[in-house]
Every structure is written in structure tokens, then in C-alpha cells.
Design an enzyme around this catalytic site. Structure first.
Site, PDB file in Angstrom:
ATOM      1  N   GLU A  22      48.903  59.067  20.495  1.00  0.00           N
ATOM      2  CA  GLU A  22      48.707  58.104  21.899  1.00  0.00           C
ATOM      3  C   GLU A  22      48.113  57.086  20.797  1.00  0.00           C
ATOM      4  O   GLU A  22      47.399  56.777  20.120  1.00  0.00           O
ATOM      5  CB  GLU A  22      47.767  59.166  22.169  1.00  0.00           C
ATOM      6  N   CYS A  82      40.816  54.658  25.659  1.00  0.00           N
ATOM      7  CA  CYS A  82      42.194  53.915  25.897  1.00  0.00           C
ATOM      8  C   CYS A  82      42.689  53.942  26.824  1.00  0.00           C
ATOM      9  O   CYS A  82      43.686  53.637  27.373  1.00  0.00           O
ATOM     10  CB  CYS A  82      43.152  55.446  24.989  1.00  0.00           C
TER      11      CYS A  82
HETATM   12  P1  NAP Z   1      43.440  52.991  14.133  1.00  0.00           P
HETATM   13  O1  NAP Z   1      42.822  51.943  12.785  1.00  0.00           O
HETATM   14  O2  NAP Z   1      44.931  52.660  14.020  1.00  0.00           O
HETATM   15  O3  NAP Z   1      43.053  54.134  13.263  1.00  0.00           O
HETATM   16  C1  NAP Z   1      42.762  55.735  13.715  1.00  0.00           C
HETATM   17  C2  NAP Z   1      43.051  56.637  12.689  1.00  0.00           C
HETATM   18  O4  NAP Z   1      44.334  56.551  12.237  1.00  0.00           O
HETATM   19  C3  NAP Z   1      42.049  56.501  12.110  1.00  0.00           C
HETATM   20  O5  NAP Z   1      41.689  57.929  11.746  1.00  0.00           O
HETATM   21  C4  NAP Z   1      42.520  56.041  10.464  1.00  0.00           C
HETATM   22  O6  NAP Z   1      41.977  56.236   9.195  1.00  0.00           O
HETATM   23  C5  NAP Z   1      43.863  56.434  10.639  1.00  0.00           C
HETATM   24  N1  NAP Z   1      44.859  56.193   9.530  1.00  0.00           N
HETATM   25  C6  NAP Z   1      44.493  55.128   9.604  1.00  0.00           C
HETATM   26  N2  NAP Z   1      45.995  54.575   8.354  1.00  0.00           N
HETATM   27  C7  NAP Z   1      46.150  55.735   7.956  1.00  0.00           C
HETATM   28  C8  NAP Z   1      47.252  56.147   6.961  1.00  0.00           C
HETATM   29  N3  NAP Z   1      47.700  55.361   6.865  1.00  0.00           N
HETATM   30  N4  NAP Z   1      47.782  57.436   7.218  1.00  0.00           N
HETATM   31  C9  NAP Z   1      46.746  58.229   8.369  1.00  0.00           C
HETATM   32  N5  NAP Z   1      45.755  57.715   8.613  1.00  0.00           N
HETATM   33  C10 NAP Z   1      45.013  56.970   8.975  1.00  0.00           C
HETATM   34  O7  NAP Z   1      42.818  53.295  15.292  1.00  0.00           O
HETATM   35  P2  NAP Z   1      41.137  52.593  15.784  1.00  0.00           P
HETATM   36  O8  NAP Z   1      40.814  51.681  15.545  1.00  0.00           O
HETATM   37  O9  NAP Z   1      40.271  54.223  15.375  1.00  0.00           O
HETATM   38  O10 NAP Z   1      41.821  53.059  18.061  1.00  0.00           O
HETATM   39  C11 NAP Z   1      42.159  52.089  18.084  1.00  0.00           C
HETATM   40  C12 NAP Z   1      43.152  52.657  18.577  1.00  0.00           C
HETATM   41  O11 NAP Z   1      43.665  53.107  19.287  1.00  0.00           O
HETATM   42  C13 NAP Z   1      43.273  51.308  19.543  1.00  0.00           C
HETATM   43  O12 NAP Z   1      44.875  50.351  19.772  1.00  0.00           O
HETATM   44  C14 NAP Z   1      43.566  52.506  21.274  1.00  0.00           C
HETATM   45  O13 NAP Z   1      44.451  51.896  22.553  1.00  0.00           O
HETATM   46  C15 NAP Z   1      44.047  53.543  20.177  1.00  0.00           C
HETATM   47  N6  NAP Z   1      43.405  54.415  21.445  1.00  0.00           N
HETATM   48  C16 NAP Z   1      44.654  55.820  21.855  1.00  0.00           C
HETATM   49  C17 NAP Z   1      43.777  56.815  22.189  1.00  0.00           C
HETATM   50  C18 NAP Z   1      44.855  56.850  22.806  1.00  0.00           C
HETATM   51  O14 NAP Z   1      44.289  58.483  23.416  1.00  0.00           O
HETATM   52  N7  NAP Z   1      46.078  56.927  23.622  1.00  0.00           N
HETATM   53  C19 NAP Z   1      42.871  57.484  22.455  1.00  0.00           C
HETATM   54  C20 NAP Z   1      41.491  56.173  21.536  1.00  0.00           C
HETATM   55  C21 NAP Z   1      41.919  55.224  21.116  1.00  0.00           C
HETATM   56  P3  NAP Z   1      40.605  55.556   9.323  1.00  0.00           P
HETATM   57  O15 NAP Z   1      39.705  55.273   9.766  1.00  0.00           O
HETATM   58  O16 NAP Z   1      39.891  56.874   7.860  1.00  0.00           O
HETATM   59  O17 NAP Z   1      41.043  54.093   8.811  1.00  0.00           O
END
Ligand code: NAP
Length: 517
Positions: free
Chosen positions: A256, A295
Site C-alpha cells: 500500500e 494515504c
Molecule cells: P516509509 O518511510 O516508506 O516507511 C514505512 C515503513 O517502512 C516504516 O515502518 C519504516 O520503518 C519501514 N522501512 C523503511 N525502510 C525499511 C526497510 N529497508 N526494511 C523494512 N522496513 C523498512 O513511509 P512513511 O514515511 O512511514 O509513510 C508515508 C508514506 O506512506 C506516504 O507516501 C503514504 O502515501 C504512504 N501510505 C500509504 C498508505 C496506504 O494504505 N496506501 C497508508 C499510509 C501511508 P522506520 O520508520 O523504522 O524507518
């Protein structure tokens, strides 16, 4: 300062090494720290698979459903304390925090209820038995069986409670143990929820684990029967999809990701009509709720060219009523974005949009309420206007994850469909109209590019919760840029955690197997 611990292999574990610090985004005050260094990830995943998975598979759907009900109740019973944590760590207003926390308890309760119709069985039938040869006895029956691995849930920062609940509900009901990894920056709420569930002794050992911080090399230990469900940015998704076990062992992945959701004011909707007012209400809510960090939030607002100025004026005047500041300060109706990184990214995104669209709101002196001078990660509601959306590019390609949207003019229904589809696949699009032929043309024109299309007409204008609310009855996810994933959707949500297998044989024997299963 609070020290968050992870819950792995049935015990709480405080990581070693340099911790990550979690802050209050309104004041920048440090609230907690956490480290995951030293966790035996291989052991943690193995314990979940071997101990948690085996225990869950012995339970019927009805019994698993009762566990979901107990999880829902424990979250609800601790609602006020969880709301306080969400306000402090997430920068949520109380109403934003309810959206997240009640979303978690509500989704768990929904799946608890759904489990009743599955009753005392452990195996799901997928369709009816099909006769395979001339005689009636030799048939094929598709079954859905719990995968014998672990479900790793990697969640985004914006919904620490709902993100946990919606994924946990489907996985546990399907019979898979979960390892949940909330985003580090806002992990306090998810950490408390897991603590509450563990204290209440709701789940069998190994069914629920928590990684309260960075994931380390956990994904290296995934195996072919595991699943990885990720919510977050498209860039991170690309990294996860390239993880060695995902490529080599076909670990099943659900993503997602980003989405440039749209709202379309239909060609027939006249200003001040009920349909028009619902449209303005929903756009304003999506720009400001959770400070635009949803999102599903509307980023692109399409209006008939004749109404462009009126719509901009109506949305801008409503946005000006919002008081931005520390959510604990009275009268504040929109909080900060969640992290310093988010602030930087949102500001950069606004600069990018400003290169091709004119700014109608959000440019000027801005003093957040109730915070020390210069502190906090605040962005004012920001509105752009685009007269020639087919000549613009950033607005269709760059998700600004904050209180920002662009109003665009369209000339006819066909063009509206073309503009919406420029988003490259989204979670949700919403259409506000009453003319059935225009609704049909637009809705069917955009539906294959979205997981959901919400049609708001006059008679349901006061009944819809708006496109930003994900309800467990319908699917959540979308093609292309949105990640290509699919969650929830009632029983469909269990499919990701189940392996489809066709048993072929004597109908009577298969019936007996299914009966016993
Ligand atoms: P993110 O930076 O991509 O992080 C998401 C998750 O991934 C966090 O728990 C992060 O952990 C983890 N992560 C990062 N690198 C990783 C790796 N190499 N291996 C495993 N896990 C890893 O996103 P965000 O800043 O939290 O969220 C914002 C984005 O999410 C926006 O673009 C939004 O559109 C999207 N979003 C989508 C939805 C949907 O349902 N489609 C819902 C909500 C948000 P750490 O925090 O420990 O780095």
C-alpha cells in the site's frame, strides 16, 4: 524518558546500542527512545511460525474471531489513554487520534463479527466442487488454507493503531501469526496496544510479536511461506520488493503506497446544492484531517471550468477557519506533520507544485498556536489552482503528504477521466454528481485505476463518511503508483494470508475432509 521494548519470542526485549528518539512533533520534546539492535530476528520469526502458527491453526474461525473481539475491547477500554499518546507522539488532534484508534478497534470488531459466519471450521472453501471427468465422483475442490509462515506487517507513521488493527484482523483470522513493525517515529501507540494485548493474555504465545523500531536485517530471514505486508512510501516498497527472499523464495508481498487521490465535482453539480456542499466538505476534511497525512486524502480536485473560481473561494474560505498549532491547545483544529523529515518533504513538495500551479492559500506569515517560538513541524493548509491540468506534471506524479491539494479545471467528462488517470493508479477517487449518465461515464472510466470509487449524490450526501475513511467491508488498495495491493474487503482480506490449493478426488472423501477440517 520512556524506553520502548520489542516483544519477540514471547518476551520483552530492550535493544542495545544507539537508540532512535521519538518526539512530540508540536514541541519537539523527546518522549521515548527505542532500539532494536541485538534482536535475534531469525529466532523471532521462527518462534512466531512454529509456536504461534501451530496454535492459531488449531483454533476455529469462531475462536480466532473471539480473540479479535477481545483485542478490540482492550483497545476500546484504553481509548482515552491511547488518544493522549497519539496526540503527543503523532501531532494528532483528538479527533484525528479517534479516527486512528477507533479505526483499529472497529476493524477488529468487524472481523470478529464476520468470523461468526465461518463458524466452527478451520478451512475455507473457495467456490463449489467442480466435476472433473465424465463420472460425477471425481471432483476438484479449491480450499484456502492458512500459510504456515509468519506475516510481517511493516506500517507507515500515520496510522499506528489502525494500521496495526486492519492488518492484524485479517492475518489472525486467517490463522497466521504476525510480527508488526510500526514506523519508528510514531511507534508509541502501537507499542502500548501490543502491551495491552499481551497483558490481557488474549492470544496464544507466538501469535503476536512487535519490532518497536528499525527493522535491521529482519527481512533477510523471510521464507517462502511467509508474507510481507507493507504500507509506506513507493521508494521503500521498491527496496522491499528487491529483498533477497522476496525475489528468490517468492515471499508473498502486499504493498500500500503513495496515491494521488482525486475528487471530481460532476458536470451537473451546481454550487450550493447538497451534492456540491458535500464535495466542499470532503475536500476540506481531507486536506486538514491528520494534517493531510492520510494515504486516502484527496490531492487533486477536479471541477468543471465554469465553477473553478467559486470552488477555490469556497474551499479556501473554509480552510482559513482552521487553527493550526499544538493539538493540546484549545481551539486548535489542525496539528503539525509528524516528523522533521515530513516537514522537509512537504515543504519541498509545495515548492515543486508551485513551479507549475498558482497558490491560492498557504503563502504568507503563519504562527502556530500554543507552541514555543520556532518549535514544531507545522505547515498551513495550502491550496493550489491549475487551469491546464493536462499540461502539468508534478501534480499527477508527486504526492505531497501534508495539508495540500490542487484544484484543477476540466472541460468535459471524457477529459476528467483522462486527468484522473494521469495519477497512474490510486487508492480512491470520489465523484460528486446526480446525473446518472455522467456518473456512469466517469465512474466506469476511472474505476479500473482505483481500488475504490465513492459516488456521492444528493440522497447519500449526509450518509457517506467521505472517501478518506477506509471501511473494512470494501477493499483498500489500488493499482500502479498505489502499490498494486489489496487489503480488507470482508473475507477477501483473508486471501493474502491463505494458500489456495485444489484437492482432486472422490467427492465423498473430499466432503469428509472438508467437514473435519
Ligand atoms: P516509509 O518511510 O516508506 O516507511 C514505512 C515503513 O517502512 C516504516 O515502518 C519504516 O520503518 C519501514 N522501512 C523503511 N525502510 C525499511 C526497510 N529497508 N526494511 C523494512 N522496513 C523498512 O513511509 P512513511 O514515511 O512511514 O509513510 C508515508 C508514506 O506512506 C506516504 O507516501 C503514504 O502515501 C504512504 N501510505 C500509504 C498508505 C496506504 O494504505 N496506501 C497508508 C499510509 C501511508 P522506520 O520508520 O523504522 O524507518
Amino acid at each position: 524518558m520512556q524506553v520502548l521494548r520489542s516483544y519477540v519470542s514471547g518476551s520483552w526485549f530492550a535493544g542495545k546500542g544507539k537508540p532512535s528518539v521519538l518526539v512530540n512533533p508540536a514541541t519537539e520534546e523527546a518522549l521515548a527512545e527505542t532500539s532494536t539492535e541485538g534482536i535475534d530476528f531469525a529466532g523471532a520469526l521462527g518462534f512466531a511460525r512454529d509456536v504461534g502458527g501451530a496454535a492459531l491453526r488449531k483454533l476455529t474461525f469462531a475462536e480466532r474471531g473471539e480473540m479479535l473481539r477481545a483485542m478490540s475491547r482492550v483497545i476500546h477500554a484504553n481509548r482515552d489513554a491511547l488518544l493522549d499518546l497519539a496526540m503527543a507522539n503523532g501531532g494528532n488532534t483528538r479527533s484525528d487520534a479517534k479516527f486512528d484508534v477507533d479505526g483499529a478497534s472497529g476493524t477488529l470488531a468487524f472481523y470478529a463479527e464476520l468470523s461468526k459466519e465461518l463458524g466452527p471450521r478451520r478451512v475455507l472453501l473457495d467456490g463449489d466442487a467442480a466435476q472433473l471427468t465424465r463420472g460425477p465422483r471425481f471432483v476438484g475442490q479449491h480450499l484456502l488454507l492458512p500459510r504456515r509462515g509468519v506475516a510481517v506487517h511493516v506500517n507507515a507513521f500515520n496510522f499506528p493503531a489502525w494500521g496495526f488493527g486492519e492488518k492484524a484482523a485479517c492475518a489472525l483470522l486467517a490463522g497466521m501469526p504476525i510480527v508488526v513493525k510500526p514506523a519508528t517515529s510514531t511507534a508509541i501507540v502501537a507499542h502500548r496496544i501490543v502491551e495491552l494485548i499481551v497483558e490481557a493474555n488474549i492470544l496464544p504465545a507466538g501469535a503476536l510479536s512487535l519490532i518497536a523500531g528499525p527493522p535491521g536485517n529482519m527481512l533477510d530471514y523471510l521464507t517462502g511461506e511467509d508474507v510481507l505486508s507493507f504500507t509506506g512510501g513507493g521508494g521503500t516498497a521498491a527496496t522491499l520488493r528487491a529483498a533477497a527472499p522476496v525475489v528468490k523464495d517468492s515471499v508473498r508481498v502486499n504493498v500500500e503506497a503513495d496515491s494521488l487521490n482525486s475528487a471530481i465535482l460532476g458536470p451537473d453539480a451546481e454550487p450550493s446544492s447538497d451534492t456540491y456542499n458535500a464535495f466542499v466538505r470532503d475536500v476540506v476534511r481531507d486536506i486538514t484531517q491528520k494534517t493531510g497525512q492520510k494515504c486516502t486524502a484527496i490531492r487533486r480536485v477536479l471541477v468543471p471550468r465554469a465553477h473553478l473560481d467559486q470552488v477555490v473561494e469556497d474551499i479556501a474560505s473554509r480552510l482559513k477557519e482552521f487553527v493550526v498549532g499544538n493539538p493540546t491547545t484549545e481551539k486548535v483544529t489542525m496539528g503539525p506533520v509528524a516528523t522533521a523529515t515530513q516537514l522537509r518533504d512537504v515543504r519541498a513538495g509545495i515548492e515543486l507544485l508551485a513551479k507549475e500551479s498558482r497558490r491560492a492559500l498557504g503563502d504568507g506569515a503563519f504562527e502556530p498556536a500554543g507552541v514555543p517560538a520556532g518549535k514544531g513541524y507545522f505547515v498551513p493548509p495550502t491550496l493550489f489552482v491549475q487551469d491546464k491540468p493536462l499540461e502539468a506534471s508534478a501534480v499527477h506524479a508527486h504526492e505531497v503528504f501534508g495539508p495540500v491539494a490542487t484544484v484543477m479545471a476540466y472541460d468535459d467528462a471524457d477529459q476528467a477521466v483522462t486527468i484522473v488517470r494521469r495519477g497512474g493508479g490510486g487508492l480512491v477517487s470520489s465523484l460528486y454528481a446526480d446525473d446518472r449518465s455522467a456518473i456512469g461515464e466517469i465512474a466506469l472510466g476511472i474505476a479500473s485505476a482505483h481500488g475504490r470509487v465513492v459516488i456521492t449524490s444528493a440522497k447519500v450526501a449526509d450518509q457517506t463518511p467521505g472517501p478518506g475513511t477506509v471501511l473494512p467491508q470494501s477493499i483498500h488498495g489500488g493499482p500502479g503508483r498505489a502499490g498494486g495491493g489489496e487489503e480488507l474487503g470482508g473475507l477477501r482480506g483473508l486471501g493474502f494470508y491463505s494458500q489456495r490449493s485444489a484437492l482432486q478426488g472422490d467427492r465423498a472423501i473430499l466432503d469428509a475432509i472438508v467437514e473435519r477440517g
